[in-house]
Design an enzyme around this catalytic site. Structure first.
Site, short mmCIF file in Angstrom:
data_model
loop_
_atom_site.label_atom_id
_atom_site.label_comp_id
_atom_site.label_asym_id
_atom_site.label_seq_id
_atom_site.Cartn_x
_atom_site.Cartn_y
_atom_site.Cartn_z
N CYS A 1 -8.92 -26.57 -28.15
CA CYS A 1 -8.46 -25.23 -28.54
C CYS A 1 -7.05 -25.25 -29.11
O CYS A 1 -6.74 -24.47 -30.02
CB CYS A 1 -8.54 -24.27 -27.36
SG CYS A 1 -7.70 -24.83 -25.85
N HIS B 1 -5.96 -22.73 -21.79
CA HIS B 1 -6.69 -22.26 -22.97
C HIS B 1 -5.65 -21.81 -24.00
O HIS B 1 -4.51 -21.48 -23.63
CB HIS B 1 -7.64 -21.11 -22.61
CG HIS B 1 -8.56 -20.72 -23.72
ND1 HIS B 1 -9.24 -21.66 -24.48
CD2 HIS B 1 -8.92 -19.50 -24.23
CE1 HIS B 1 -9.98 -21.03 -25.39
NE2 HIS B 1 -9.79 -19.73 -25.25
N ASP C 1 -9.88 -15.85 -30.78
CA ASP C 1 -10.32 -16.84 -29.79
C ASP C 1 -11.67 -17.38 -30.26
O ASP C 1 -12.68 -16.67 -30.22
CB ASP C 1 -10.44 -16.19 -28.41
CG ASP C 1 -10.88 -17.17 -27.33
OD1 ASP C 1 -11.12 -18.36 -27.65
OD2 ASP C 1 -11.00 -16.76 -26.16
#
EC number: 3.5.1.122
Length: 202
Positions: A27, A80, A96
């Site tokens: 990510c 994250h 996201d």
């Protein structure tokens, strides 16, 4: 103007989710690539864009509405990373690539659905957020991806096809971004409630 009408006029600053550069479990690099795209395409001022690392001291943070979620249960990530567009023209939006929520999603909806609240969580699971300006993230972030190798040197998850991201000063500083000690690294560190208050609807 209410939030709904403001949101309907919002101009998306990235490709559609399925057109973005994406590698599962990387990510931090996916968001770096989003920042790079925004800088190159100039769909909005880069100073409105932030990389947001979410973690805590124990590296256990629940996030709901993730693609890897089971039903209504959250995923417990060690960290994250999402992209925040804090537009001067309207509400803030979250990008996201791992959520089942819209891409992008208004911060207010994302905070209610994906973050929910720390109030009913044990302190060990309270979220902190490190917010780094997009330009700083592009210039300073580096990862040799060693955190994704096991003790035998095998990949836990396949890495991106493009070369590792590095700077003249560093080949690996991921931990400085994941760390939620405000004395370390780049950007500003917020509690979840302070983050939502600061960047949410005024």
């Amino acid at each position: 103007m209410n939030e709904e009408s403001a949101s309907s006029e919002y101009k998306v600053i990235t490709p559609s989710g399925n057109q973005c550069v994406y590698t599962s479990c990387y990510c931090e690099e996916n968001v770096w690539k989003l920042c790079e795209y925004i800088k190159n395409q100039r769909h909005c001022p880069l100073e409105e864009v932030y990389a947001v690392f979410i973690s805590n001291e124990r590296k256990k943070i629940p996030i709901w509405k993730q693609k890897s979620s089971r039903g209504d249960e959250p995923v417990i990530w060690d960290y994250h990373v999402i992209l925040l567009h804090a537009s001067k023209q309207g509400p803030s939006f979250i990008y996201d690539l791992d959520t089942i929520l819209p891409f992008p999603c208004s911060l207010d909806v994302y905070s209610m659905e994906a973050f929910q609240s720390d109030k009913h969580l044990k302190p060990a699971y309270w979220r902190k957020l490190r917010v780094i300006p997009g330009d700083t993230y592009l210039k300073e972030f580096a990862s040799d991806r060693s955190h994704m190798k096991d003790s035998d040197g095998n990949w836990r998850m396949p890495p991106p096809a493009y070369p590792c991201l590095e700077t003249p000063e560093s080949k690996m500083n991921l931990d400085d971004f994941i760390c939620m000690d405000p004395r370390v690294g780049y950007g500003e560190v917020y509690s979840l409630s302070d983050f939502v208050k600061h960047f949410g609807v005024k």
